[in-house]
Design a protein around this motif. Structure first.
Motif, short mmCIF file in Angstrom:
data_model
loop_
_atom_site.label_atom_id
_atom_site.label_comp_id
_atom_site.label_asym_id
_atom_site.label_seq_id
_atom_site.Cartn_x
_atom_site.Cartn_y
_atom_site.Cartn_z
N PRO A 6 25.55 64.53 31.69
CA PRO A 6 24.63 65.06 30.67
C PRO A 6 23.87 63.91 30.01
CG PRO A 6 26.85 65.97 30.40
CD PRO A 6 26.95 64.84 31.38
N GLU A 36 21.82 74.89 28.13
CA GLU A 36 22.70 74.08 28.96
C GLU A 36 22.25 72.62 28.92
OE1 GLU A 36 25.53 74.96 30.61
OE2 GLU A 36 25.23 76.78 29.42
N PRO A 54 25.31 72.85 23.82
CA PRO A 54 26.63 73.48 23.96
C PRO A 54 27.72 72.87 23.09
CG PRO A 54 26.12 72.15 25.89
CD PRO A 54 24.87 72.22 25.08
#
Length: 331
Positions: free
Chosen positions: A176, A168, A138
């Motif tokens: 993340p 994603e 992203p």
């Protein structure tokens, strides 16, 4: 791919020639879907991206292809930065191939490359690597001054005939998974967390070299590892590790640090290999870090150090006997 640098047309032109030559060495047999990045560590986030890359390629009868950089862009874009890598280029390529991706193109990231505009770089990928799709995260961007963000690339793709697929981010807890975060965790000794984020134990390869012989004098002869200077080393402390020597795995306890008891000052990596007596000087070995047992400590008396080393080996043995088949940790 990069942040701003003042563009020199002559340098950019010469870099085009270099990239064109490199890409022309890897012309695929049919159209491709690409992933572009450094992919240091080939962690769980990268693995998810490669999974989508393969699915996209298979659904369209295309070839999955990875373009990776020999060096990290930040080393070029941030003068004076010396980055420590989670994995060497050789290991990175092996790990990518382990994701069932055979087409891999390796480029050197240079200051001149960072000046190439996104549209021009895409044109090269379309022409020389037959790109029909690009799979990205992203926050992906490429080209001079990171001008080629996802929205821009979607527009370029419509003109040039390639699609953009955005995945994603893969999360560990609420964070993340990123190579930068992994480097921080490993450098602080968090090898158990790193194993979960990598999908395997953190591994370090090196060549066994001569040491001072202090371990042997204390009853714990160690293999001293010399590693490539750009590789990341876990934080100082004692670890339960698996060591692979000539294809065979052995339990080991590994100490990383400056040996304060002996006033050494020079950082070293020393592994005591259990049930092992062979001469392995100049042999390339690999260490898998399972658990950090304790901090590096100063001992006023050698007898105290010996008792602690005995305890370290006992703890490492218990930990490792509960982690047989450790190469699947975190999967």
């Amino acid at each position: 791919m990069g942040e701003a640098f003042s563009s020199n047309p002559e340098l950019v032109s010469s870099e085009f020639v270099s990239i064109e030559y490199k890409l022309s060495e890897n012309i695929p047999s049919r159209d491709t879907v690409l992933a572009v990045g450094t992919f240091d560590g080939v962690h769980q986030g990268h693995q998810s991206l490669f999974k989508l890359l393969k699915e996209e390629a298979e659904s369209r009868n295309l070839l999955p292809n990875v373009v990776t950089f020999r060096n990290h862009p930040r080393e070029i874009l941030t003068p004076g930065m010396n980055l420590n890598y989670i994995s060497s280029l050789e290991d990175r390529i092996k790990l990518i191939r382990g994701q069932q991706i055979d087409l891999i193109t390796v480029l050197d990231f240079t200051r001149q490359l960072s000046c190439i505009k996104a549209r021009d770089f895409c044109r090269l990928l379309v022409r020389d690597l037959r790109m029909k799709g690009l799979v990205v995260g992203p926050d992906f961007a490429l080209g001079h001054n990171r001008e080629g963000d996802i929205k821009t690339l979607e527009g370029i793709g419509q003109e040039m005939g390639f699609s953009i697929k955005v995945i994603e981010p893969k999360l560990h807890g609420e964070q993340p998974i990123r190579s930068r975060l992994l480097r921080k965790i490993i450098s602080e000794g968090g090898v158990e967390t790193a194993s979960k984020m990598l999908g395997r134990p953190f591994k370090l390869c090196g060549v066994v070299c001569k040491g001072a012989g202090r371990g042997a004098s204390l009853g714990f002869p160690t293999a001293n590892l010399a590693i490539e200077s750009q590789l990341l080393v876990p934080g100082d402390g004692v670890y339960a590790t698996w060591i692979t020597v000539n294809g065979q795995k052995y339990k080991s306890a590994t100490s990383i640090g400056t040996r304060p008891t002996f006033d050494s000052g020079q950082r070293s990596i020393e592994s005591y290999i259990m049930d092992f007596e062979c001469d392995i000087y100049d042999t390339t070995v690999s260490l898998e870090f399972m658990v950090r047992i304790r901090d590096e400590l100063y001992f006023e008396h050698h007898e105290d150090l010996i008792r602690q080393m005995q305890d370290d080996v006992e703890q490492a043995t218990v930990i490792l006997e509960g982690n047989v088949g450790c190469s699947n940790v975190g999967s």
